[in-house]
Design a protein around this motif. Structure first.
Motif, PDB file in Angstrom:
ATOM      1  N   UNK A   1       0.917  -1.149   0.067  1.00  0.00           N
ATOM      2  CA  UNK A   1      -0.071  -0.055  -0.022  1.00  0.00           C
ATOM      3  C   UNK A   1       0.870   1.262   0.164  1.00  0.00           C
ATOM      4  N   UNK A   2       1.986   1.289   0.041  1.00  0.00           N
ATOM      5  CA  UNK A   2       2.858   2.413   0.090  1.00  0.00           C
ATOM      6  C   UNK A   2       2.833   2.848  -1.222  1.00  0.00           C
ATOM      7  N   UNK A   3       2.638   4.355  -1.460  1.00  0.00           N
ATOM      8  CA  UNK A   3       2.585   4.992  -2.536  1.00  0.00           C
ATOM      9  C   UNK A   3       3.733   6.127  -2.859  1.00  0.00           C
ATOM     10  N   UNK A   4       4.062   6.763  -1.653  1.00  0.00           N
ATOM     11  CA  UNK A   4       5.103   7.910  -1.495  1.00  0.00           C
ATOM     12  C   UNK A   4       6.401   7.131  -1.096  1.00  0.00           C
ATOM     13  N   UNK A   5       7.397   7.343  -2.183  1.00  0.00           N
ATOM     14  CA  UNK A   5       8.907   6.817  -2.077  1.00  0.00           C
ATOM     15  C   UNK A   5       9.726   8.119  -2.002  1.00  0.00           C
ATOM     16  N   UNK A   6      10.746   7.785  -1.275  1.00  0.00           N
ATOM     17  CA  UNK A   6      11.980   8.608  -1.205  1.00  0.00           C
ATOM     18  C   UNK A   6      13.257   8.439  -1.939  1.00  0.00           C
ATOM     19  N   UNK A   7      14.153   9.140  -2.254  1.00  0.00           N
ATOM     20  CA  UNK A   7      15.267   8.499  -3.072  1.00  0.00           C
ATOM     21  C   UNK A   7      16.279   9.743  -2.826  1.00  0.00           C
ATOM     22  N   UNK A   8      17.757   9.495  -2.653  1.00  0.00           N
ATOM     23  CA  UNK A   8      18.452  10.778  -2.282  1.00  0.00           C
ATOM     24  C   UNK A   8      19.582  10.937  -3.327  1.00  0.00           C
ATOM     25  N   UNK A   9      19.912   9.999  -4.237  1.00  0.00           N
ATOM     26  CA  UNK A   9      20.715  10.214  -5.317  1.00  0.00           C
ATOM     27  C   UNK A   9      20.082  10.009  -6.880  1.00  0.00           C
TER      28      UNK A   9
ATOM     29  N   UNK B   1      13.151   4.236 -10.770  1.00  0.00           N
ATOM     30  CA  UNK B   1      11.791   4.755 -11.087  1.00  0.00           C
ATOM     31  C   UNK B   1      11.438   4.160 -12.616  1.00  0.00           C
ATOM     32  N   UNK B   2      12.560   3.927 -13.504  1.00  0.00           N
ATOM     33  CA  UNK B   2      12.351   3.337 -14.737  1.00  0.00           C
ATOM     34  C   UNK B   2      11.763   1.772 -14.393  1.00  0.00           C
ATOM     35  N   UNK B   3      12.555   1.310 -13.358  1.00  0.00           N
ATOM     36  CA  UNK B   3      12.173   0.031 -13.251  1.00  0.00           C
ATOM     37  C   UNK B   3      10.770  -0.301 -12.837  1.00  0.00           C
ATOM     38  N   UNK B   4      10.339   0.739 -12.177  1.00  0.00           N
ATOM     39  CA  UNK B   4       8.767   0.599 -11.637  1.00  0.00           C
ATOM     40  C   UNK B   4       7.784   1.507 -12.086  1.00  0.00           C
ATOM     41  N   UNK B   5       8.208   1.897 -13.564  1.00  0.00           N
ATOM     42  CA  UNK B   5       7.393   2.942 -14.180  1.00  0.00           C
ATOM     43  C   UNK B   5       5.661   2.457 -14.286  1.00  0.00           C
ATOM     44  N   UNK B   6       5.693   1.092 -14.024  1.00  0.00           N
ATOM     45  CA  UNK B   6       4.166   0.395 -14.400  1.00  0.00           C
ATOM     46  C   UNK B   6       3.428   0.783 -13.112  1.00  0.00           C
ATOM     47  N   UNK B   7       4.172   1.280 -12.053  1.00  0.00           N
ATOM     48  CA  UNK B   7       3.391   1.516 -10.779  1.00  0.00           C
ATOM     49  C   UNK B   7       2.872   2.959 -10.392  1.00  0.00           C
ATOM     50  N   UNK B   8       2.040   2.936  -9.930  1.00  0.00           N
ATOM     51  CA  UNK B   8       1.642   4.586  -9.729  1.00  0.00           C
ATOM     52  C   UNK B   8       2.233   5.233  -8.176  1.00  0.00           C
ATOM     53  N   UNK B   9       3.536   5.413  -8.365  1.00  0.00           N
ATOM     54  CA  UNK B   9       4.260   5.970  -7.280  1.00  0.00           C
ATOM     55  C   UNK B   9       4.541   7.472  -7.272  1.00  0.00           C
ATOM     56  N   UNK B  10       4.287   8.046  -6.265  1.00  0.00           N
ATOM     57  CA  UNK B  10       4.812   9.418  -5.702  1.00  0.00           C
ATOM     58  C   UNK B  10       6.549   9.559  -5.592  1.00  0.00           C
ATOM     59  N   UNK B  11       7.215   9.812  -6.493  1.00  0.00           N
ATOM     60  CA  UNK B  11       8.623   9.832  -5.937  1.00  0.00           C
ATOM     61  C   UNK B  11       8.980  11.188  -5.374  1.00  0.00           C
ATOM     62  N   UNK B  12       9.500  11.093  -4.375  1.00  0.00           N
ATOM     63  CA  UNK B  12      10.142  12.318  -3.592  1.00  0.00           C
ATOM     64  C   UNK B  12      11.614  12.272  -3.730  1.00  0.00           C
ATOM     65  N   UNK B  13      12.326  13.516  -4.215  1.00  0.00           N
ATOM     66  CA  UNK B  13      13.999  13.400  -4.066  1.00  0.00           C
ATOM     67  C   UNK B  13      14.289  14.201  -2.807  1.00  0.00           C
ATOM     68  N   UNK B  14      14.872  13.501  -1.977  1.00  0.00           N
ATOM     69  CA  UNK B  14      15.210  14.210  -0.939  1.00  0.00           C
ATOM     70  C   UNK B  14      16.737  14.420  -0.551  1.00  0.00           C
TER      71      UNK B  14
ATOM     72  N   UNK C   1      10.574  17.817  -4.907  1.00  0.00           N
ATOM     73  CA  UNK C   1      11.896  18.050  -4.392  1.00  0.00           C
ATOM     74  C   UNK C   1      11.964  18.722  -3.024  1.00  0.00           C
ATOM     75  N   UNK C   2      12.582  17.854  -1.990  1.00  0.00           N
ATOM     76  CA  UNK C   2      12.357  18.119  -0.678  1.00  0.00           C
ATOM     77  C   UNK C   2      13.718  19.110  -0.574  1.00  0.00           C
ATOM     78  N   UNK C   3      14.655  19.099  -1.659  1.00  0.00           N
ATOM     79  CA  UNK C   3      16.037  19.635  -1.024  1.00  0.00           C
ATOM     80  C   UNK C   3      16.351  20.957  -1.865  1.00  0.00           C
ATOM     81  N   UNK C   4      15.482  21.880  -1.897  1.00  0.00           N
ATOM     82  CA  UNK C   4      15.831  23.179  -2.604  1.00  0.00           C
ATOM     83  C   UNK C   4      16.727  23.779  -1.580  1.00  0.00           C
TER      84      UNK C   4
END
Ligand SMILES: *Cc1c(COP(=O)(O)O)cnc(C)c1O
Length: 228
Positions: A55-63, A71-84, A102-105
């Motif tokens: 059930x997780x939809x919000x995922x974060x990555x830092x690099x 994101x490419x490997x999971x592009x079939x999923x409805x994910x909200x990606x957050x860049x942290x 983008x969390x890191x302006x």
């Protein structure tokens, strides 16, 4: 992914939600105003998929490179990606191909790079809470100038502030200070009232001081490989 791994994630997620509910309740807050982002850095796309099944939809990555690949490997999923993580300005536009927040302006040059996209992303201004100028984040004295620059950028919708609490300070003190920075931002833009704060070891303290976006890694994914 083995069924047992999915069960393990499901039980960690429900334990996390219980702790969020309890912390929100003792702070007199509504837990539904708190978004948990699962930080999947250093873990493969299969882990993201298993968490998505829970059930997780919000995922974060830092690099950027790792995030782009996942994101490419999971592009079939409805994910909200957050860049942290810290974002190089030359990678900023590329990051918006998958990350809608983008969390890191943290620098004028990143905001300038993001002014060139022709759609709107959500952005948090990262504030440096340490005495170390090399750490990510704008210095608190520069906060208003950064807010003005973001507000003058139509392609970024300012959501609020983001920070990582220093290791050598009581997190409660740090998050109280962050709440003060958040107030300075909402004086300029009342809608930018979100606070991205709180990680595995300090999210309960962050909730006490108004965190709306928790960035949780190891409590859900388990220990990361070293240098994580
Ligand atoms: C890794 C990371 C997190 C999650 O850290 P945990 O301690 O594993 O919960 C949160 N925010 C940022 C910016 C990170 O890099």
């Amino acid at each position: 992914m083995q069924a047992s791994a999915v069960e393990l994630y499901a039980s960690r997620l429900s334990e996390l939600q219980n702790r969020i509910d309890a912390a929100a309740s003792s702070a007199g807050r509504d837990p539904s105003e708190i978004t948990s982002i699962v930080v999947s850095k250093f873990h493969p796309a299969e882990v993201v998929r298993a968490l998505y099944d829970c059930g997780v939809r919000d995922f974060g990555e830092n690099r950027h490179q790792e995030a782009e690949q996942k994101a490419l490997e999971t592009e079939d999923l409805d994910i909200n990606w957050h860049f942290v993580g810290q974002l190089q300005s030359k990678k900023a536009r590329a990051a918006t191909r998958y990350a809608k927040t983008i969390h890191s302006l943290d620098r004028a040059s990143v905001v300038t790079a993001l002014s060139k996209i022709d759609f709107v992303i959500d952005g948090f201004i990262q504030v440096n809470m340490t005495a170390d100028f090399d750490r990510g984040g704008v210095e608190p004295v520069d906060l208003e100038a950064m807010v003005e620059q973001v507000l003058a950028t139509p392609s970024i919708k300012l959501r609020g502030v983001m920070a990582v609490a220093p290791l050598d300070e009581d997190p409660l003190k740090a998050f109280e200070r962050l709440a003060g920075y958040s107030e300075r931002v909402t004086k300029l833009e009342p809608r930018a009232s979100s606070i991205s704060a709180g990680m595995t070891h300090d999210f309960e303290q962050a909730i006490q001081f108004g965190a709306t976006h928790l960035r949780i890694g190891s409590a859900i994914t388990g220990e990361r490989p070293k240098n994580g």
